[in-house]
Write a protein that holds these residues in place. Structure first.
Motif, PDB file in Angstrom:
ATOM      1  N   LEU A  95      19.314  33.028  38.729  1.00  0.00           N
ATOM      2  CA  LEU A  95      20.060  33.935  39.602  1.00  0.00           C
ATOM      3  C   LEU A  95      20.116  33.455  41.048  1.00  0.00           C
ATOM      4  CD1 LEU A  95      18.742  37.355  38.238  1.00  0.00           C
ATOM      5  CD2 LEU A  95      20.750  36.075  37.535  1.00  0.00           C
ATOM      6  N   LYS A  96      19.766  32.212  41.279  1.00  0.00           N
ATOM      7  CA  LYS A  96      19.743  31.676  42.650  1.00  0.00           C
ATOM      8  C   LYS A  96      21.120  31.734  43.310  1.00  0.00           C
ATOM      9  CE  LYS A  96      15.411  30.160  42.733  1.00  0.00           C
ATOM     10  NZ  LYS A  96      14.374  30.698  43.567  1.00  0.00           N
ATOM     11  N   ASP A  97      22.183  31.445  42.550  1.00  0.00           N
ATOM     12  CA  ASP A  97      23.524  31.465  43.145  1.00  0.00           C
ATOM     13  C   ASP A  97      23.957  32.888  43.488  1.00  0.00           C
ATOM     14  OD1 ASP A  97      23.678  32.012  40.390  1.00  0.00           O
ATOM     15  OD2 ASP A  97      25.735  31.288  40.233  1.00  0.00           O
ATOM     16  N   ILE A  98      23.488  33.855  42.717  1.00  0.00           N
ATOM     17  CA  ILE A  98      23.785  35.248  43.022  1.00  0.00           C
ATOM     18  C   ILE A  98      23.057  35.645  44.307  1.00  0.00           C
ATOM     19  CG2 ILE A  98      23.437  37.633  42.239  1.00  0.00           C
ATOM     20  CD1 ILE A  98      23.932  36.606  39.381  1.00  0.00           C
ATOM     21  N   GLN A  99      21.793  35.259  44.426  1.00  0.00           N
ATOM     22  CA  GLN A  99      21.014  35.545  45.630  1.00  0.00           C
ATOM     23  C   GLN A  99      21.686  34.928  46.857  1.00  0.00           C
ATOM     24  OE1 GLN A  99      18.620  37.482  46.406  1.00  0.00           O
ATOM     25  NE2 GLN A  99      17.695  36.680  48.259  1.00  0.00           N
ATOM     26  N   THR A 100      22.164  33.703  46.711  1.00  0.00           N
ATOM     27  CA  THR A 100      22.834  33.025  47.825  1.00  0.00           C
ATOM     28  C   THR A 100      24.064  33.812  48.267  1.00  0.00           C
ATOM     29  OG1 THR A 100      22.027  30.873  47.096  1.00  0.00           O
ATOM     30  CG2 THR A 100      23.966  30.877  48.530  1.00  0.00           C
ATOM     31  N   ALA A 101      24.843  34.304  47.314  1.00  0.00           N
ATOM     32  CA  ALA A 101      26.038  35.073  47.657  1.00  0.00           C
ATOM     33  C   ALA A 101      25.665  36.384  48.355  1.00  0.00           C
ATOM     34  CB  ALA A 101      26.877  35.339  46.409  1.00  0.00           C
ATOM     35  N   TYR A 102      24.621  37.059  47.870  1.00  0.00           N
ATOM     36  CA  TYR A 102      24.167  38.285  48.530  1.00  0.00           C
ATOM     37  C   TYR A 102      23.692  37.993  49.958  1.00  0.00           C
ATOM     38  CZ  TYR A 102      24.393  41.342  44.414  1.00  0.00           C
ATOM     39  OH  TYR A 102      24.812  42.095  43.354  1.00  0.00           O
ATOM     40  N   VAL A 103      22.909  36.947  50.114  1.00  0.00           N
ATOM     41  CA  VAL A 103      22.391  36.591  51.433  1.00  0.00           C
ATOM     42  C   VAL A 103      23.535  36.228  52.380  1.00  0.00           C
ATOM     43  CG1 VAL A 103      21.019  34.873  52.689  1.00  0.00           C
ATOM     44  CG2 VAL A 103      20.089  35.941  50.634  1.00  0.00           C
ATOM     45  N   GLY A 151      31.859  38.997  54.664  1.00  0.00           N
ATOM     46  CA  GLY A 151      30.626  39.537  54.099  1.00  0.00           C
ATOM     47  C   GLY A 151      30.894  40.343  52.841  1.00  0.00           C
ATOM     48  N   ILE A 152      31.896  41.185  52.902  1.00  0.00           N
ATOM     49  CA  ILE A 152      32.250  42.011  51.739  1.00  0.00           C
ATOM     50  C   ILE A 152      32.681  41.117  50.572  1.00  0.00           C
ATOM     51  CG2 ILE A 152      33.874  43.737  50.862  1.00  0.00           C
ATOM     52  CD1 ILE A 152      31.634  44.832  52.725  1.00  0.00           C
ATOM     53  N   GLU A 153      33.440  40.068  50.851  1.00  0.00           N
ATOM     54  CA  GLU A 153      33.866  39.143  49.795  1.00  0.00           C
ATOM     55  C   GLU A 153      32.663  38.478  49.125  1.00  0.00           C
ATOM     56  OE1 GLU A 153      36.743  36.358  51.346  1.00  0.00           O
ATOM     57  OE2 GLU A 153      38.063  37.982  52.010  1.00  0.00           O
ATOM     58  N   HIS A 154      31.688  38.055  49.921  1.00  0.00           N
ATOM     59  CA  HIS A 154      30.479  37.444  49.353  1.00  0.00           C
ATOM     60  C   HIS A 154      29.725  38.445  48.476  1.00  0.00           C
ATOM     61  CE1 HIS A 154      30.511  33.540  51.309  1.00  0.00           C
ATOM     62  NE2 HIS A 154      30.678  34.104  52.496  1.00  0.00           N
ATOM     63  N   LEU A 155      29.620  39.679  48.947  1.00  0.00           N
ATOM     64  CA  LEU A 155      28.909  40.698  48.167  1.00  0.00           C
ATOM     65  C   LEU A 155      29.651  41.000  46.865  1.00  0.00           C
ATOM     66  CD1 LEU A 155      27.811  43.136  51.008  1.00  0.00           C
ATOM     67  CD2 LEU A 155      26.419  41.419  49.824  1.00  0.00           C
ATOM     68  N   LYS A 160      30.170  40.373  41.028  1.00  0.00           N
ATOM     69  CA  LYS A 160      30.934  39.879  39.881  1.00  0.00           C
ATOM     70  C   LYS A 160      30.083  38.927  39.044  1.00  0.00           C
ATOM     71  CE  LYS A 160      35.151  37.568  38.518  1.00  0.00           C
ATOM     72  NZ  LYS A 160      36.231  36.671  38.878  1.00  0.00           N
ATOM     73  N   LYS A 161      29.379  38.019  39.718  1.00  0.00           N
ATOM     74  CA  LYS A 161      28.517  37.088  38.996  1.00  0.00           C
ATOM     75  C   LYS A 161      27.422  37.846  38.244  1.00  0.00           C
ATOM     76  CE  LYS A 161      29.023  33.046  42.003  1.00  0.00           C
ATOM     77  NZ  LYS A 161      28.330  32.154  42.951  1.00  0.00           N
ATOM     78  N   ALA A 162      26.899  38.876  38.864  1.00  0.00           N
ATOM     79  CA  ALA A 162      25.827  39.655  38.232  1.00  0.00           C
ATOM     80  C   ALA A 162      26.328  40.379  36.988  1.00  0.00           C
ATOM     81  CB  ALA A 162      25.234  40.644  39.233  1.00  0.00           C
ATOM     82  N   THR A 163      27.553  40.898  37.046  1.00  0.00           N
ATOM     83  CA  THR A 163      28.078  41.610  35.880  1.00  0.00           C
ATOM     84  C   THR A 163      28.482  40.655  34.764  1.00  0.00           C
ATOM     85  OG1 THR A 163      30.324  41.682  36.804  1.00  0.00           O
ATOM     86  CG2 THR A 163      28.893  43.576  37.224  1.00  0.00           C
ATOM     87  N   GLU A 164      28.722  39.408  35.091  1.00  0.00           N
ATOM     88  CA  GLU A 164      29.105  38.418  34.072  1.00  0.00           C
ATOM     89  C   GLU A 164      27.913  37.741  33.422  1.00  0.00           C
ATOM     90  OE1 GLU A 164      31.670  35.833  36.296  1.00  0.00           O
ATOM     91  OE2 GLU A 164      33.389  37.187  36.114  1.00  0.00           O
ATOM     92  N   MET A 165      26.698  38.074  33.883  1.00  0.00           N
ATOM     93  CA  MET A 165      25.489  37.466  33.322  1.00  0.00           C
ATOM     94  C   MET A 165      25.323  37.879  31.868  1.00  0.00           C
ATOM     95  SD  MET A 165      22.519  37.913  36.230  1.00  0.00           S
ATOM     96  CE  MET A 165      21.702  38.962  35.084  1.00  0.00           C
TER      97      MET A 165
END
Length: 167
Positions: A95-103, A151-155, A160-165
């Protein structure tokens, strides 16, 4: 005699292989369960951090509505704490790429809040001797909006990545 010994040895060897295969299957399943548990715990922590951030941003919006510069700064500091909490989360390997997008999204929101407070502070601090330069207002407000939108786009990308897991 040799044949019975050979059969016994083969039986023992096959039993050993079968036991190893069964244990290996269990270990793989346990590893998968451990990874799923870690992923769920992480996503739960992200959800809590985002909920905290949303609540704190509501306070910031209320301060903006009230034209309360001190309240804006206080509420922005509260939002920054929620952002820092999210940034501090340790994401499981998958989930590192998801964390990066959130950050990235939260950092953009932090920048937008900071820029907005700076702009509002300059307006409030203006005097007749040193008036605010309204010629730059629209461009600065657009820059703030662009940073916020980023920021909103990154979130949204992270969500989206989280729901596709895979589960």
């Amino acid at each position: 005699m040799k044949r019975t010994n050979l059969v016994k040895i083969l039986t023992i060897a096959l039993s050993g292989v079968l036991v190893a295969a069964v244990l290996g299957g269990c270990m793989a399943q346990n590893t998968a369960n451990t990874e799923q548990t870690a992923n769920r715990q992480y996503m739960s922590q992200v959800n809590q951090a985002m909920e905290d951030l949303t609540n704190r941003l509501d306070g910031f919006n209320q301060a903006v509505t009230n034209n309360d510069l001190v309240g804006m700064k206080t509420q922005a500091d509260n939002a920054f704490k929620a952002i820092d909490d999210l940034n501090a989360l340790e994401a499981p390997e998958g989930l590192k790429d998801i964390q990066t997008a959130y950050v990235d999204g939260c950092n953009d929101l932090k920048d937008a809040l900071t820029k907005y407070i700076d702009l509002y502070t300059e307006i409030e601090s203006a005097t007749e001797e040193e008036p605010f330069d309204y010629a730059t207002y629209d461009a600065r407000l657009k820059e703030i909006q662009d940073t916020y939108d980023s920021g909103i786009e990154h979130l949204e990308e992270a969500d989206k990545k989280a729901t596709e897991m895979p589960n």
